[in-house]
Design an enzyme around this catalytic site. Structure first.
Site, short mmCIF file in Angstrom:
data_model
loop_
_atom_site.label_atom_id
_atom_site.label_comp_id
_atom_site.label_asym_id
_atom_site.label_seq_id
_atom_site.Cartn_x
_atom_site.Cartn_y
_atom_site.Cartn_z
N ALA A 1 1.10 -1.29 0.11
CA ALA A 1 0.67 -0.12 0.38
C ALA A 1 0.45 0.95 0.24
O ALA A 1 2.01 1.36 0.87
CB ALA A 1 -0.60 -0.18 1.55
N GLU B 1 -0.79 -9.36 -1.72
CA GLU B 1 -2.12 -10.19 -1.89
C GLU B 1 -2.65 -9.45 -2.63
O GLU B 1 -3.99 -10.21 -3.31
CB GLU B 1 -2.93 -8.37 -0.94
CG GLU B 1 -2.20 -9.34 1.25
CD GLU B 1 -2.98 -7.39 2.19
OE1 GLU B 1 -2.45 -6.51 1.91
OE2 GLU B 1 -3.09 -8.25 2.70
N GLU C 1 3.36 -5.81 7.45
CA GLU C 1 2.46 -4.98 8.39
C GLU C 1 3.54 -4.46 9.13
O GLU C 1 3.21 -3.93 9.85
CB GLU C 1 1.36 -5.11 7.64
CG GLU C 1 1.03 -5.21 5.99
CD GLU C 1 0.94 -5.65 4.78
OE1 GLU C 1 1.73 -6.72 5.38
OE2 GLU C 1 0.41 -5.89 4.35
N1 3HC Z 1 4.97 3.62 0.27
C1 3HC Z 1 5.30 4.93 -0.32
N2 3HC Z 1 6.13 5.17 -0.46
C2 3HC Z 1 7.31 3.63 -0.22
C3 3HC Z 1 6.25 2.90 0.22
C4 3HC Z 1 5.96 2.47 -0.12
N3 3HC Z 1 4.47 1.47 0.83
N4 3HC Z 1 7.64 2.12 -0.36
C5 3HC Z 1 8.84 2.40 -0.37
N5 3HC Z 1 8.31 4.05 -0.91
C6 3HC Z 1 9.33 5.30 -0.70
C7 3HC Z 1 10.06 5.21 0.53
O1 3HC Z 1 9.94 6.12 1.41
C8 3HC Z 1 11.28 5.92 -0.93
O2 3HC Z 1 11.30 7.26 -0.56
P1 3HC Z 1 12.15 8.72 -1.04
O3 3HC Z 1 12.73 7.42 -2.03
O4 3HC Z 1 11.47 9.67 -1.37
O5 3HC Z 1 13.26 8.24 -0.15
C9 3HC Z 1 11.65 4.71 -1.95
O6 3HC Z 1 9.97 5.03 -2.10
C10 3HC Z 1 12.78 3.77 -2.31
O7 3HC Z 1 12.40 2.96 -1.06
P2 3HC Z 1 13.30 2.32 -0.36
O8 3HC Z 1 14.80 3.58 -0.26
O9 3HC Z 1 13.16 2.09 0.62
O10 3HC Z 1 14.15 1.55 -1.34
P3 3HC Z 1 14.60 0.17 -1.10
O11 3HC Z 1 14.98 -0.25 -2.49
O12 3HC Z 1 15.47 -0.25 -0.43
O13 3HC Z 1 13.85 -0.81 -0.43
C11 3HC Z 1 11.68 -1.89 -0.63
C12 3HC Z 1 13.03 -0.77 -1.15
C13 3HC Z 1 11.82 -3.15 -0.35
C14 3HC Z 1 10.01 -1.57 -1.17
C15 3HC Z 1 10.99 -0.63 0.74
O14 3HC Z 1 11.01 0.54 -0.31
C16 3HC Z 1 9.86 -1.33 1.74
O15 3HC Z 1 9.88 -2.15 2.36
N6 3HC Z 1 9.02 -0.83 1.69
C17 3HC Z 1 7.31 -0.77 2.42
C18 3HC Z 1 6.96 -2.30 2.30
C19 3HC Z 1 5.39 -2.16 3.20
O16 3HC Z 1 5.87 -2.20 3.89
N7 3HC Z 1 4.97 -2.49 2.09
C20 3HC Z 1 4.06 -2.77 3.66
C21 3HC Z 1 3.17 -1.25 3.57
S1 3HC Z 1 1.44 -1.65 4.15
C22 3HC Z 1 0.44 -2.46 3.28
O17 3HC Z 1 0.86 -2.74 1.98
C23 3HC Z 1 -1.09 -2.32 4.10
C24 3HC Z 1 -1.84 -3.42 3.12
O18 3HC Z 1 -1.85 -5.03 4.21
C25 3HC Z 1 -3.45 -2.96 2.85
#
Ligand code: 3HC
Length: 692
Positions: free
Chosen positions: A66, A108, A128
Site C-alpha cells: 500500500a 495480497e 505490515e
Molecule cells: N509506500 C510509499 N512509499 C514507499 C513505500 C510504500 N509502501 N515503499 C517504499 N516507499 C518509498 C520510500 O519512502 C523511498 O522514498 P524516498 O526515495 O523518497 O526516500 C522510496 O520508496 C524507495 O524506498 P527504499 O529507499 O526503501 O528502497 P529500497 O530499494 O531500499 O527498498 C522496499 C524497497 C523493500 C520496497 C522498501 O521500500 C520497503 O520495505 N517498503 C515498504 C514495504 C511495506 O511495508 N509494504 C507494506 C505496506 S502496508 C500495506 O501494504 C497494507 C496492506 O496490507 C493493505
C-alpha cells in the site's frame, strides 16, 4: 498498446493481455495504481480476443505494498479490495509476474491472482507488522489457506520477506522463471494455462490447509506464548494471531471482514502512526541538506582500526562481515592477542548457533591482519581510532596518523563525547577527519553517529554515510558537541535518575517505570550490566556518590554479583536491602528530606529533559531534523519504536505539556530544567517538532 491510466497500460501478445503497472519508485498501491489494476483487468476481460491476463510491473519491483504516504489522509478513488475483486472474480485467468519485492498489499494483490510466477531473486512477504499493522487486504485469510496457519502466522509476525525458492516450496509461487526473462516466462505460463484449460484458482475457496487446525485453540495459544516477549508493548501482534485464527475458524468473507476492521483500527492507532513515522525517518536520515545524493565518494577497500578492545573488535567485525579487509593495531602484543581471540570466539559462537559456517569464520578471520605499529595502516582508505576516551591520547594518535596515512585516507575517531574539531586540528588535513561513533556492542547495534566536524569535506562525510549503509548500520549525521546527540540526551536522564533516588525513589522504581514505558532496561540495571567501575578508580574514590560507595564495597555490577541490585547465580536481579540503606544514609547525610515520588514524576523527570535537550540540539543545528534524533534513540538505546522516538512521542503528548512541566521543574529545581528557546517558540506557535 492502450494506456489504462497514467500508471497502467495494456498490450496484447496473441491471446494474452499484459497489464503493466509503472509507478516509481516501488509501484506502491496509490489511488492511481488501484484504479489502473481494476480498469485494466476489466478492459482485458471485456476484450473477446483475450484469453488470459498477465499482471506485471515496470521498474525495480512488483508492487511493494500500500502507499504508506496515503495512510491517515482522506480516502479517495478505487479501494484495494475493489481492485482485488476485479482480479479474483475475473472470468479469465490472471497470472502475477513477480520481480523485486511483492510486499504487503502488493503480495495480497498477487494472492488474488489465479497463478503466480516469479524470478529467482524475487522476495515476497507481509511486512505490515513493522508498521504497527496487520495485512488488511486478505493476507491473513489467504496465506493460511495456502501454507497453513502456523507458517502463515510466523511469516506475518516476523514481517520478513521470503525468497522465491521458499515461495515455490510452499506453493505460493507456481513457477520460477529465468532471471531477466520474467515477461516471456509469465507469457509462456499463461499460454499453458490457456492450452491446458487450467482452472481459475481462488485461494479464498481452499480449505485443505486450514481444516486440520479447526477447533484447536491451543495452536494459537502456543504462538501467542512464543511471541509475548518479543512483542512486549506492541499492539498489532495479537490481532495478527486472531486474524490467522479467524482464517481457520470462519468462512472467508467473515474472516476478511474482521481482518479489515482490525487493520483500520490499527491504522488509526498511535503505535502505527509512530512506526510509519519511523519508516520514513529511516529513509530521510541518509539525506544531507547541503550534499547532493550523487556526490562522488571515496573508495573504502581497506580499513584500519586502532585499539583491539571491546569497541575496536566490534567495529572490525562490521567490516569483516562486509568482506572488507581490516588491519587492527594495538600497543602491546598481549592486548592484541586478547582482542583477536575475542573476535574469533564471537564468530565461533555464531557458528555454533548455526548462523554461520566454520568456513565463514575462517573467511572473516582471513581478512583480518594485525600489527603493533601504526605504520601498518599506511595503505588504509579509512582508519578508525577506538582507544581509551582521553583527549591527549587521541590527539597524539591523530598527529601520528597525519604523517602515516596515505593522502585522501579518511581519519575517524570513535569518540563518544570529545571535540572532533580539536582532534582534527592536530592534523594537516582536517577535511579528512570526522567522528564515527559506534554503539556497544559495535557489531550488533545498528546506530552509527557520523560526526561532522567544522572542516569535514563533503566527500568524506558522504563516504562515511555510504560506508555505514554498506556495513548494515543506520548512519545519522550529528554535529560536534559534548556527547553528540545520543549521549548528550542520555546525560539528562542519568542526572535525573540519580537525583530521584536521593529524593525518595529507589533504583528499582526508576527502572520499573522506564521498563514499563518500553525501554529494554532502566538506567540502574543498565549501569549494573555495563559495570559501575567504568571510570572509577580505587585510589581517587571518596564516597561522594552512591556509585562510588557501591564500588568501594565491591558492588561493581553484574560481574561481581552485586551493584544497585543483588544478583543470583543466573544473573536475576533482586532489589537490595543494603543498597536501600546506603541510599537512605547518603540522603540523610546530605540533609535531603525524602518524599513519596510518583511514577508519573519519574517518567516526566527522566524523559522531558531529554526532549528539551533534543530541542536544544536542533536549535544549535547539531542534528538535521527531529526525526534523526528519534532514529538515534530507537537504534542506539532501545527507545520503543512504537512511540516513534522521543521527539515524535513528545509531539504526540503535546509540546505545551512538556513545556509546562519543564517550567514547573525549573521553578522548584533550577536551571537544569530551563526550557529550550525552540520548545518555547513551537508551543507559542502551536506547532510541533514535525512542523520544523
Ligand atoms: N509506500 C510509499 N512509499 C514507499 C513505500 C510504500 N509502501 N515503499 C517504499 N516507499 C518509498 C520510500 O519512502 C523511498 O522514498 P524516498 O526515495 O523518497 O526516500 C522510496 O520508496 C524507495 O524506498 P527504499 O529507499 O526503501 O528502497 P529500497 O530499494 O531500499 O527498498 C522496499 C524497497 C523493500 C520496497 C522498501 O521500500 C520497503 O520495505 N517498503 C515498504 C514495504 C511495506 O511495508 N509494504 C507494506 C505496506 S502496508 C500495506 O501494504 C497494507 C496492506 O496490507 C493493505
Amino acid at each position: 498498446m492502450t494506456a489504462v491510466n497514467s500508471v497502467a497500460e495494456l498490450t496484447r501478445e496473441g491471446d494474452i493481455a499484459v497489464l503493466t503497472i509503472y509507478s516509481p519508485p516501488v509501484n506502491a498501491l496509490s489511488a492511481n495504481v488501484r484504479q489502473g489494476i481494476r480498469d485494466g483487468v476489466k478492459q482485458a476481460e471485456a476484450d473477446p480476443a483475450v484469453k488470459a491476463i498477465v499482471l506485471i510491473c515496470g521498474g525495480r519491483t512488483f508492487i511493494a505494498g500500500a502507499d504508506i504516504s496515503e495512510f491517515g489522509k482522506p480516502f479517495s478513488g478505487v479501494s484495494l479490495p475493489e481492485a482485488q475483486d476485479a482480479i479474483e472474480n475475473c472470468s479469465k485467468p490472471v497470472v502475477a509476474a513477480i520481480h523485486g519485492t511483492a510486499l504487503g498489499g502488493g503480495f495480497e494483490v498477487a494472492l488474488v491472482c489465479h497463478y503466480r510466477v516469479a524470478v529467482p531473486s524475487a522476495k515476497l512477504g507481509l511486512p505490515e507488522i513493522k508498521l504497527g499493522l496487520i495485512p488488511g487486504a486478505g493476507g491473513t485469510q489467504r496465506l493460511p489457506r495456502l501454507i497453513g496457519p502456523q507458517a502463515a502466522a510466523e511469516a506475518i509476525l516476523s514481517g520478513a520477506p521470503f525468497a522465491a525458492a521458499q515461495a515455490k516450496t510452499w506453493g505460493v509461487v507456481d513457477e520460477i522463471v529465468a532471471e531477466g526473462h520474467l515477461r516471456e516466462g509469465a507469457l509462456a505460463f499463461a499460454q499453458r494455462v490457456i492450452d491446458e484449460k487450467l482452472p481459475l484458482v481462488k485461494l479464498r475457496d481452499r480449505d485443505d490447509k486450514v481444516a486440520p487446525f479447526r477447533g484447536k485453540p491451543e495452536i494459537f495459544e502456543a504462538i501467542r506464548k512464543a511471541n509475548a516477549r518479543k512483542f512486549r508493548g506492541f499492539e498489532a501482534w495479537t490481532k495478527a494471531i486472531d486474524a490467522v485464527r479467524d482464517a481457520v475458524e470462519l468462512p472467508f468473507a467473515e474472516g476478511a471482514k474482521r481482518e479489515r476492521a482490525a487493520f483500520l483500527e490499527l491504522l488509526g492507532s498511535m503505535q502505527s502512526k509512530a512506526q510509519r513515522h519511523v519508516f520514513f525517518a529511516e529513509r530521510q536520515v541518509w539525506k544531507i541538506a547541503d550534499i547532493a545524493d550523487d556526490t562522488p565518494t571515496l573508495p573504502v577497500k581497506k580499513v584500519g582500526v586502532i585499539g583491539a578492545g571491546t569497541m575496536g573488535g566490534g567495529i572490525s567485525m562490521n567490516f569483516l562481515n562486509a568482506g572488507i579487509p581490516v588491519t587492527i593495531v594495538e600497543t602491546a602484543q598481549a592486548a592484541l592477542d586478547r582482542g583477536l581471540s575475542v573476535i574469533r570466539k564471537n564468530y565461533e559462537n555464531t557458528a555454533k548457533k548455526g548462523r554461520m559456517t566454520t568456513a565463514d569464520v575462517e573467511t572473516r578471520m582471513g581478512l583480518l591482519s594485525s600489527a603493533l605499529d601504526l605504520g601498518a595502516l599506511a595503505d588504509c582508505d579509512l582508519i578508525i581510532e577506538a582507544v581509551f576516551e582521553d583527549m591527549a591520547i587521541k590527539k597524539d594518535i591523530f598527529g601520528k596518523l597525519d604523517k602515516i596515512a596515505k593522502p585522501g585516507a579518511i581519519l575517524a575517531s570513535n569518540t563518544s563525547y570529545l571535540d572532533v574539531d580539536a582532534i582534527a586540528a592536530t592534523t594537516s588535513r582536517p577535511g579528512s577527519v570526522l567522528g564515527m561513533h559506534f554503539f556497544s556492542p559495535a557489531n550488533v547495534m545498528r546506530l552509527l553517529e557520523v560526526v561532522r566536524g567544522e572542516k569535514t569535506d563533503k566527500a568524506v562525510l558522504a563516504t562515511a554515510m555510504k560506508t555505514a549503509k554498506q556495513i548494515g548500520k543506520i548512519g545519522v549525521v550529528v554535529g560536534v558537541c559534548h556527547g553528540f546527540v545520543g549521549n548528550r540526551m542520555l546525560a539528562q536522564r542519568q542526572r535525573e535518575a540519580q537525583a530521584l533516588i536521593l529524593e525518595g525513589a529507589m533504583p528499582w522504581d526508576v527502572d520499573r517505570v522506564l521498563y514499563d514505558f518500553g525501554m529494554p532496561m532502566g538506567p540502574f540495571a543498565m549501569s549494573d550490566l555495563a559495570g559501575l567501575d567504568i571510570g572509577w578508580s580505587k585510589e581517587k574514590t571518596s564516597s561522594s556518590t552512591i556509585r562510588e560507595i557501591l564500588c568501594e564495597q565491591d558492588r561493581r555490577g553484574q560481574k561481581t554479583g552485586a551493584g544497585f541490585y543483588d544478583y543470583d547465580e543466573n544473573r536475576n536481579a533482586k532489589p537490595s536491602a543494603l543498597v536501600e540503606k546506603i541510599i537512605l544514609d547518603f540522603a540523610a547525610a546530605k540533609g535531603i528530606n525524602r518524599r513519596e515520588i510518583s511514577d508519573q514524576e519519574i517518567l516526566e523527570r527522566c524523559l522531558y529533559p531529554m526532549v528539551n535537550e533534543g530541542a536544544k540540539i536542533l536549535e544549535e543545528g547539531k542534528a538535521q531534523r527531529a526525526s534523526d534524533i528519534d532514529i538515534v534513540w530507537i537504534n542506539g538505546y532501545g527507545w520503543p519504536v512504537y512511540t516513534g522516538g522521543p521527539m515524535f512521542w513528545a509531539d504526540g503528548l503535546g509540546l505545551d505539556k512538556v513545556l509546562a512541566a519543564m517550567q514547573r521543574f525549573e521553578a522548584t529545581m533550577g536551571a537544569a530544567f530551563k526550557p529550550s528557546a525552540l520548545l518555547e517558540k513551537l508551543v507559542a506557535e502551536g506547532k510541533g517538532f514535525k512542523d520544523l
